[in-house]
Design a protein around this motif. Sequence first.
Motif, mmCIF file in Angstrom:
data_model
loop_
_atom_site.group_PDB
_atom_site.id
_atom_site.type_symbol
_atom_site.label_atom_id
_atom_site.label_comp_id
_atom_site.label_asym_id
_atom_site.label_seq_id
_atom_site.Cartn_x
_atom_site.Cartn_y
_atom_site.Cartn_z
ATOM 1 N N GLY A 1 0.788 -1.233 0.000
ATOM 2 C CA GLY A 1 0.000 0.000 0.000
ATOM 3 C C GLY A 1 0.815 1.275 0.000
ATOM 4 N N TRP A 2 2.124 1.181 0.012
ATOM 5 C CA TRP A 2 2.991 2.359 0.015
ATOM 6 C C TRP A 2 3.534 2.586 -1.395
ATOM 7 C CZ3 TRP A 2 3.835 5.141 4.510
ATOM 8 C CH2 TRP A 2 3.444 4.521 5.683
ATOM 9 N N ARG A 3 3.635 3.851 -1.779
ATOM 10 C CA ARG A 3 4.246 4.215 -3.059
ATOM 11 C C ARG A 3 5.726 4.505 -2.820
ATOM 12 N NH1 ARG A 3 5.036 9.283 -4.487
ATOM 13 N NH2 ARG A 3 5.777 9.649 -6.567
ATOM 14 N N VAL A 4 6.577 3.839 -3.574
ATOM 15 C CA VAL A 4 8.025 4.007 -3.421
ATOM 16 C C VAL A 4 8.601 4.463 -4.755
ATOM 17 C CG1 VAL A 4 10.210 2.867 -2.857
ATOM 18 C CG2 VAL A 4 8.095 2.136 -1.721
ATOM 19 N N VAL A 5 9.454 5.474 -4.706
ATOM 20 C CA VAL A 5 10.169 5.917 -5.895
ATOM 21 C C VAL A 5 11.653 5.681 -5.642
ATOM 22 C CG1 VAL A 5 10.686 7.823 -7.460
ATOM 23 C CG2 VAL A 5 8.431 7.665 -6.403
ATOM 24 N N VAL A 6 12.273 4.929 -6.533
ATOM 25 C CA VAL A 6 13.707 4.641 -6.453
ATOM 26 C C VAL A 6 14.423 5.525 -7.462
ATOM 27 C CG1 VAL A 6 15.474 2.886 -6.891
ATOM 28 C CG2 VAL A 6 13.371 2.262 -5.694
ATOM 29 N N PHE A 7 15.467 6.195 -7.008
ATOM 30 C CA PHE A 7 16.274 7.047 -7.874
ATOM 31 C C PHE A 7 17.648 6.409 -8.044
ATOM 32 C CE2 PHE A 7 13.380 9.763 -5.527
ATOM 33 C CZ PHE A 7 12.779 10.492 -6.529
ATOM 34 N N THR A 8 18.180 6.449 -9.240
ATOM 35 C CA THR A 8 19.535 5.974 -9.490
ATOM 36 C C THR A 8 20.303 7.055 -10.240
ATOM 37 O OG1 THR A 8 18.873 4.901 -11.545
ATOM 38 C CG2 THR A 8 18.909 3.524 -9.571
ATOM 39 N N ALA A 9 21.598 7.067 -10.038
ATOM 40 C CA ALA A 9 22.463 8.006 -10.745
ATOM 41 C C ALA A 9 23.797 7.324 -11.000
ATOM 42 C CB ALA A 9 22.671 9.270 -9.922
ATOM 43 N N GLN A 10 24.323 7.515 -12.188
ATOM 44 C CA GLN A 10 25.601 6.907 -12.520
ATOM 45 C C GLN A 10 26.722 7.886 -12.223
ATOM 46 O OE1 GLN A 10 26.183 5.612 -16.588
ATOM 47 N NE2 GLN A 10 27.563 4.014 -15.885
ATOM 48 N N ILE A 11 27.746 7.393 -11.534
ATOM 49 C CA ILE A 11 28.953 8.170 -11.267
ATOM 50 C C ILE A 11 30.133 7.344 -11.769
ATOM 51 C CG2 ILE A 11 27.953 9.383 -9.292
ATOM 52 C CD1 ILE A 11 29.618 7.451 -7.517
ATOM 53 N N GLN A 12 31.297 7.890 -11.668
ATOM 54 C CA GLN A 12 32.484 7.193 -12.162
ATOM 55 C C GLN A 12 32.674 5.837 -11.471
ATOM 56 O OE1 GLN A 12 36.037 9.507 -11.892
ATOM 57 N NE2 GLN A 12 37.257 8.037 -13.035
ATOM 58 N N ALA A 13 32.371 5.756 -10.176
ATOM 59 C CA ALA A 13 32.591 4.525 -9.408
ATOM 60 C C ALA A 13 31.479 3.492 -9.592
ATOM 61 C CB ALA A 13 32.730 4.866 -7.926
ATOM 62 N N GLY A 14 30.400 3.833 -10.275
ATOM 63 C CA GLY A 14 29.290 2.894 -10.467
ATOM 64 C C GLY A 14 27.958 3.611 -10.316
ATOM 65 N N TRP A 15 26.960 2.883 -9.820
ATOM 66 C CA TRP A 15 25.605 3.433 -9.675
ATOM 67 C C TRP A 15 25.290 3.688 -8.213
ATOM 68 C CZ3 TRP A 15 22.251 4.771 -13.517
ATOM 69 C CH2 TRP A 15 22.621 4.414 -14.807
ATOM 70 N N LEU A 16 24.749 4.865 -7.911
ATOM 71 C CA LEU A 16 24.261 5.202 -6.575
ATOM 72 C C LEU A 16 22.748 5.084 -6.587
ATOM 73 C CD1 LEU A 16 26.323 8.421 -5.846
ATOM 74 C CD2 LEU A 16 26.824 6.088 -5.129
ATOM 75 N N TRP A 17 22.154 4.968 -5.404
ATOM 76 C CA TRP A 17 20.699 4.861 -5.333
ATOM 77 C C TRP A 17 20.162 5.599 -4.123
ATOM 78 C CZ3 TRP A 17 18.967 2.610 -0.874
ATOM 79 C CH2 TRP A 17 19.855 1.780 -0.186
ATOM 80 N N SER A 18 18.893 5.950 -4.198
ATOM 81 C CA SER A 18 18.148 6.507 -3.072
ATOM 82 C C SER A 18 16.685 6.156 -3.307
ATOM 83 C CB SER A 18 18.334 8.024 -2.962
ATOM 84 O OG SER A 18 17.773 8.671 -4.075
ATOM 85 N N TYR A 19 15.867 6.359 -2.275
ATOM 86 C CA TYR A 19 14.440 6.111 -2.451
ATOM 87 C C TYR A 19 13.653 7.021 -1.540
ATOM 88 C CZ TYR A 19 14.709 3.230 1.806
ATOM 89 O OH TYR A 19 14.919 2.789 3.099
ATOM 90 N N GLU A 20 12.375 7.223 -1.869
ATOM 91 C CA GLU A 20 11.453 7.937 -1.002
ATOM 92 C C GLU A 20 10.172 7.136 -0.920
ATOM 93 O OE1 GLU A 20 11.130 11.740 -3.049
ATOM 94 O OE2 GLU A 20 9.151 11.169 -3.750
ATOM 95 N N ILE A 21 9.544 7.191 0.234
ATOM 96 C CA ILE A 21 8.314 6.441 0.474
ATOM 97 C C ILE A 21 7.171 7.427 0.637
ATOM 98 C CG2 ILE A 21 7.130 4.859 2.046
ATOM 99 C CD1 ILE A 21 9.915 3.727 2.747
ATOM 100 N N ASP A 22 6.126 7.262 -0.155
ATOM 101 C CA ASP A 22 4.932 8.120 -0.133
ATOM 102 C C ASP A 22 5.264 9.608 -0.133
ATOM 103 O OD1 ASP A 22 2.999 6.227 -0.422
ATOM 104 O OD2 ASP A 22 2.400 6.165 1.659
ATOM 105 N N GLY A 23 6.207 10.010 -0.943
ATOM 106 C CA GLY A 23 6.524 11.422 -1.096
ATOM 107 C C GLY A 23 7.250 12.044 0.072
ATOM 108 N N GLY A 24 7.710 11.232 1.017
ATOM 109 C CA GLY A 24 8.459 11.747 2.162
ATOM 110 C C GLY A 24 9.873 12.131 1.769
#
Length: 68
Positions: free
Chosen positions: A11-34
Amino acid sequence: MQQAREFHYQGWRVVVFTAQIQAGWLWSYEIDGGLPVMVFDEGHPTEAAAIAVAESNARRCIEGMRRV
């Protein structure tokens, strides 16, 4: 360049963000717009690996939360 991917879990909306940097891929996420959970680790070799880790962490976070 940052990319976003959305999914729903228990029931929760999750958005996962990824970004490519020289060392590889980083990630972050937010839950229900928080506020986003920002993670700057060593980087992952592929975007798919970063997404898998972010989704797993978001699910564990949701499982640990209780709705009021």
